[in-house]
Design an enzyme around this catalytic site. Structure first.
Site, PDB file in Angstrom:
ATOM      1  N   ASN A  96      10.603 -23.767  31.715  1.00 55.87           N
ATOM      2  CA  ASN A  96      10.898 -23.603  33.140  1.00 55.87           C
ATOM      3  C   ASN A  96      11.534 -22.245  33.442  1.00 55.87           C
ATOM      4  O   ASN A  96      11.796 -21.925  34.600  1.00 55.87           O
ATOM      5  CB  ASN A  96      11.779 -24.750  33.662  1.00 55.87           C
ATOM      6  CG  ASN A  96      13.150 -24.775  33.023  1.00 55.87           C
ATOM      7  OD1 ASN A  96      13.352 -24.282  31.909  1.00 55.87           O
ATOM      8  ND2 ASN A  96      14.106 -25.365  33.712  1.00 55.87           N
ATOM      9  N   LYS A 136      12.105 -20.893  39.138  1.00 58.58           N
ATOM     10  CA  LYS A 136      13.149 -19.899  38.917  1.00 58.58           C
ATOM     11  C   LYS A 136      12.663 -18.506  39.294  1.00 58.58           C
ATOM     12  O   LYS A 136      13.437 -17.687  39.803  1.00 58.58           O
ATOM     13  CB  LYS A 136      13.615 -19.954  37.463  1.00 58.58           C
ATOM     14  CG  LYS A 136      14.337 -21.253  37.128  1.00 58.58           C
ATOM     15  CD  LYS A 136      14.924 -21.245  35.724  1.00 58.58           C
ATOM     16  CE  LYS A 136      15.651 -22.550  35.436  1.00 58.58           C
ATOM     17  NZ  LYS A 136      16.299 -22.553  34.108  1.00 58.58           N
ATOM     18  N   ASP A 143      15.485 -19.742  27.951  1.00 63.94           N
ATOM     19  CA  ASP A 143      15.169 -20.293  26.625  1.00 63.94           C
ATOM     20  C   ASP A 143      14.074 -21.350  26.645  1.00 63.94           C
ATOM     21  O   ASP A 143      13.751 -21.906  25.601  1.00 63.94           O
ATOM     22  CB  ASP A 143      16.425 -20.914  25.998  1.00 63.94           C
ATOM     23  CG  ASP A 143      16.731 -22.289  26.567  1.00 63.94           C
ATOM     24  OD1 ASP A 143      16.877 -22.406  27.804  1.00 63.94           O
ATOM     25  OD2 ASP A 143      16.795 -23.255  25.794  1.00 63.94           O
ATOM     26  N   ASP A 194      19.556 -18.534  32.913  1.00 59.67           N
ATOM     27  CA  ASP A 194      19.426 -19.974  32.713  1.00 59.67           C
ATOM     28  C   ASP A 194      20.763 -20.513  32.199  1.00 59.67           C
ATOM     29  O   ASP A 194      21.640 -19.760  31.767  1.00 59.67           O
ATOM     30  CB  ASP A 194      18.305 -20.231  31.702  1.00 59.67           C
ATOM     31  CG  ASP A 194      18.264 -21.668  31.231  1.00 59.67           C
ATOM     32  OD1 ASP A 194      18.208 -22.571  32.074  1.00 59.67           O
ATOM     33  OD2 ASP A 194      18.318 -21.887  30.001  1.00 59.67           O
ATOM     34  N   SER A 219      19.946 -22.856  37.195  1.00 59.57           N
ATOM     35  CA  SER A 219      19.925 -24.051  36.352  1.00 59.57           C
ATOM     36  C   SER A 219      19.030 -25.135  36.912  1.00 59.57           C
ATOM     37  O   SER A 219      18.799 -25.215  38.121  1.00 59.57           O
ATOM     38  CB  SER A 219      21.352 -24.600  36.210  1.00 59.57           C
ATOM     39  OG  SER A 219      21.366 -25.786  35.448  1.00 59.57           O
ATOM     40  N   ALA A 220      18.545 -25.993  36.014  1.00 59.36           N
ATOM     41  CA  ALA A 220      17.852 -27.212  36.437  1.00 59.36           C
ATOM     42  C   ALA A 220      18.840 -28.261  36.917  1.00 59.36           C
ATOM     43  O   ALA A 220      18.452 -29.261  37.518  1.00 59.36           O
ATOM     44  CB  ALA A 220      17.026 -27.768  35.280  1.00 59.36           C
TER      45      ALA A 220
END
Length: 261
Positions: A214, A188, A211, A8, A42-43
């Site tokens: 998501n 993910k 963390d 992430d 990543s978002a």
């Protein structure tokens, strides 16, 4: 033996001031020298990831929008799923009752927002360093991700509402103030599954770091799922390991242990 690392971004790879620490960078560089892929998941949009991807110099794939878009080492798409037009139209009708919240539509490298004056939108632009344009009224954007930003209690409320109305979509918090809405195939965990086949890996050969909510399916899927020390308790409980926080080189600590110099 572990043969790939998926991580992430915000709250994990990056410190709270949105940087990669020197110790973490050194640990990732050693992976690259051994031929072990390090893949940021990543978002963020590709543009929000790209400066860090270049800094890492791993010449590897990157995963944007929490798995809705995957680019190869030449930054060409190898996987892409978007929210279909019918769902976008229904989502927009719901958002009209929440005009005080920031609603951002991400399509490839473009971002469109319902309110450029909203402080949350300004903060998002400041963090990601990407331009955000005004969304056209009633336009249907084929979004890889819809991002809703507001106070934590507001996000919890709209999350519950959207999950009730759209059980077939992927709806998850990436932060206490950030909610992501995507195609159900965009997670993910699904991105890791796709890339296991892409790299020719087994699940038990994969490490994942995260963390937040998501990251949950990715951490549960990986051979070694590592939660950051700054993660919510639910995420720590679901992980195989818990490391130090993102400001204490938590990612580097595990990499140094698993891949000693």
């Amino acid at each position: 033996m572990y043969k790939a690392v998926f991580s992430d971004f915000d709250g994990t790879l990056l410190t709270s001031d949105h940087k990669i620490s020197l110790r973490t960078l050194a640990a990732i560089t050693r992976l690259a020298e051994r031929g072990v892929p390090f893949v940021p998941i990543s978002a963020r949009s590709p543009l929000g990831i790209l400066p860090y991807w270049k800094q890492l110099q791993t010449n590897n794939v990157l995963v944007a929008f929490s798995g809705a878009l995957i680019l190869d080492h030449r930054l060409q798409p190898i996987y892409s799923v978007q929210i279909d037009a019918a769902d976008m139209e229904k989502l927009n009708r719901v958002f009209k009752d929440f005009a005080h919240l920031a609603v951002n539509y991400y399509v490839n490298d473009d971002c469109f927002s319902n309110d450029l004056a909203n402080p949350w939108v300004k903060l998002e632009a400041q963090i990601t360093k990407i331009p955000i344009e005004a969304a056209q009224a009633d336009k249907i954007y084929p979004a890889h991700k819809v991002q809703i930003i507001g106070e934590p209690h507001e996000i919890i409320h709209i999350e519950a509402l959207l999950k009730e109305k759209f059980p077939h979509l992927s709806i998850c918090r990436s932060h206490q103030s950030y909610l992501e809405v995507m195609n159900s195939a965009a997670t993910k965990g699904n991105a890791v599954r796709f890339l296991e086949k892409y790299f020719g890996l087994k699940t038990e050969e994969v490490i994942a770091f995260g963390d937040n909510f998501n990251d949950l399916d990715m951490l549960e899927h990986a051979g070694l799922g590592v939660a950051m020390g700054n993660a919510p308790e639910e995420i720590k409980q679901a992980a195989n390991r818990v490391t130090a926080g993102n400001n204490e080189d938590g990612l580097a600590l595990i990499l140094e242990e698993v891949f000693p110099a």
